[in-house]
Design a protein around this motif. Sequence first.
Motif, mmCIF file in Angstrom:
data_model
loop_
_atom_site.group_PDB
_atom_site.id
_atom_site.type_symbol
_atom_site.label_atom_id
_atom_site.label_comp_id
_atom_site.label_asym_id
_atom_site.label_seq_id
_atom_site.Cartn_x
_atom_site.Cartn_y
_atom_site.Cartn_z
ATOM 1 N N LYS A 63 0.858 -1.190 0.000
ATOM 2 C CA LYS A 63 0.000 0.000 0.000
ATOM 3 C C LYS A 63 0.887 1.231 0.000
ATOM 4 O O LYS A 63 1.897 1.299 0.690
ATOM 5 C CB LYS A 63 -0.909 0.025 1.226
ATOM 6 N N SER A 64 0.490 2.208 -0.785
ATOM 7 C CA SER A 64 1.278 3.430 -0.918
ATOM 8 C C SER A 64 0.531 4.614 -0.338
ATOM 9 O O SER A 64 -0.696 4.712 -0.470
ATOM 10 C CB SER A 64 1.568 3.678 -2.398
ATOM 11 N N GLU A 65 1.284 5.505 0.299
ATOM 12 C CA GLU A 65 0.697 6.747 0.784
ATOM 13 C C GLU A 65 0.701 7.801 -0.314
ATOM 14 O O GLU A 65 -0.017 8.786 -0.234
ATOM 15 C CB GLU A 65 1.460 7.240 2.015
ATOM 16 N N ARG A 66 1.507 7.591 -1.337
ATOM 17 C CA ARG A 66 1.667 8.582 -2.409
ATOM 18 C C ARG A 66 0.821 8.258 -3.644
ATOM 19 O O ARG A 66 0.322 9.158 -4.305
ATOM 20 C CB ARG A 66 3.136 8.678 -2.782
ATOM 21 N N TYR A 67 0.685 6.971 -3.971
ATOM 22 C CA TYR A 67 0.014 6.565 -5.205
ATOM 23 C C TYR A 67 -1.188 5.666 -4.901
ATOM 24 O O TYR A 67 -1.185 4.917 -3.929
ATOM 25 C CB TYR A 67 0.976 5.799 -6.117
ATOM 26 N N THR A 68 -2.176 5.721 -5.792
ATOM 27 C CA THR A 68 -3.316 4.815 -5.668
ATOM 28 C C THR A 68 -2.909 3.437 -6.199
ATOM 29 O O THR A 68 -1.902 3.313 -6.918
ATOM 30 C CB THR A 68 -4.520 5.326 -6.491
ATOM 31 N N ASP A 69 -3.706 2.439 -5.868
ATOM 32 C CA ASP A 69 -3.443 1.093 -6.389
ATOM 33 C C ASP A 69 -3.487 1.082 -7.915
ATOM 34 O O ASP A 69 -2.699 0.399 -8.562
ATOM 35 C CB ASP A 69 -4.465 0.090 -5.837
ATOM 36 N N ASP A 70 -4.417 1.863 -8.491
ATOM 37 C CA ASP A 70 -4.524 1.929 -9.954
ATOM 38 C C ASP A 70 -3.278 2.546 -10.580
ATOM 39 O O ASP A 70 -2.802 2.080 -11.621
ATOM 40 C CB ASP A 70 -5.762 2.732 -10.377
ATOM 41 N N GLU A 71 -2.742 3.602 -9.977
ATOM 42 C CA GLU A 71 -1.527 4.229 -10.516
ATOM 43 C C GLU A 71 -0.349 3.264 -10.472
ATOM 44 O O GLU A 71 0.418 3.155 -11.440
ATOM 45 C CB GLU A 71 -1.192 5.500 -9.734
ATOM 46 N N ASP A 102 7.104 1.832 -1.289
ATOM 47 C CA ASP A 102 7.126 3.294 -1.132
ATOM 48 C C ASP A 102 8.521 3.834 -0.822
ATOM 49 O O ASP A 102 8.963 4.798 -1.434
ATOM 50 C CB ASP A 102 6.177 3.716 -0.002
#
Length: 167
Positions: A63-71, A102
Motif C-alpha cells: 500500500k502506498s501513501e503517495r500513489y493509488t493502487d490503480d496508478e 514506497d
Amino acid sequence: MENKTKKISFAYAFPIALIAAGLLCAAVFIVIAMIGYDVRIKLYNDIGALPWKDPEINISAEKSERYTDDEIQLAIDAAIKTYKRDWHTYNGVYMLELYYDDAFSENHRNDNVGDWIYLKSVVYTGYADTVDEKFRGKLHSEAYWAVEQLSDGSWICHGCGELEKDE
C-alpha cells in the motif's frame, strides 16, 4: 583395347544420392539439436522456461501513501510492456519478480523531475549469444525499472537500471 567402364544408371544413382543427403542432413540436425538441448535443459532447470512458456512474473505492491493502487498497477503494466517489447527473448532476459515499495521509490524520486515510480525487480539472464558471457545463467536482484507519469495521466517506462550494491 576396349574400355569397359560400367555406368550407373540414373534410376539407381538418384535414390542413393537422396539417401546420402538425407543422412547428412539428419546428422547435422542431431548435432545442432544436442548443442541446443544442453542450453534448453539448463534454462528449464534454472527457471522453468521453455520456448513456448515463460515463467510467471511474481508481482507485488505494498500500500502506498503517495500513489493509488490503480496508478501503481499502471506503472507495473508499463514496465512489463517495456520488458516484453525491448528486453525479453527466449534464452535471453527473464523478469521473475517485480514489486513496488514506497520507501525505495521515494529514495529515487528526486533523481528526475516529474512524477516517477521506481520498481524493484529480479531478472534472470539466460545463455543466448546476446548475453555477455559473465552474466549467463545468473539471477540479478539489483535491477529496477523507472516509470514516469505523463501529463495525460498515462505511464511510460524508461527502461531498466542497476541498483547500487548498498541498496
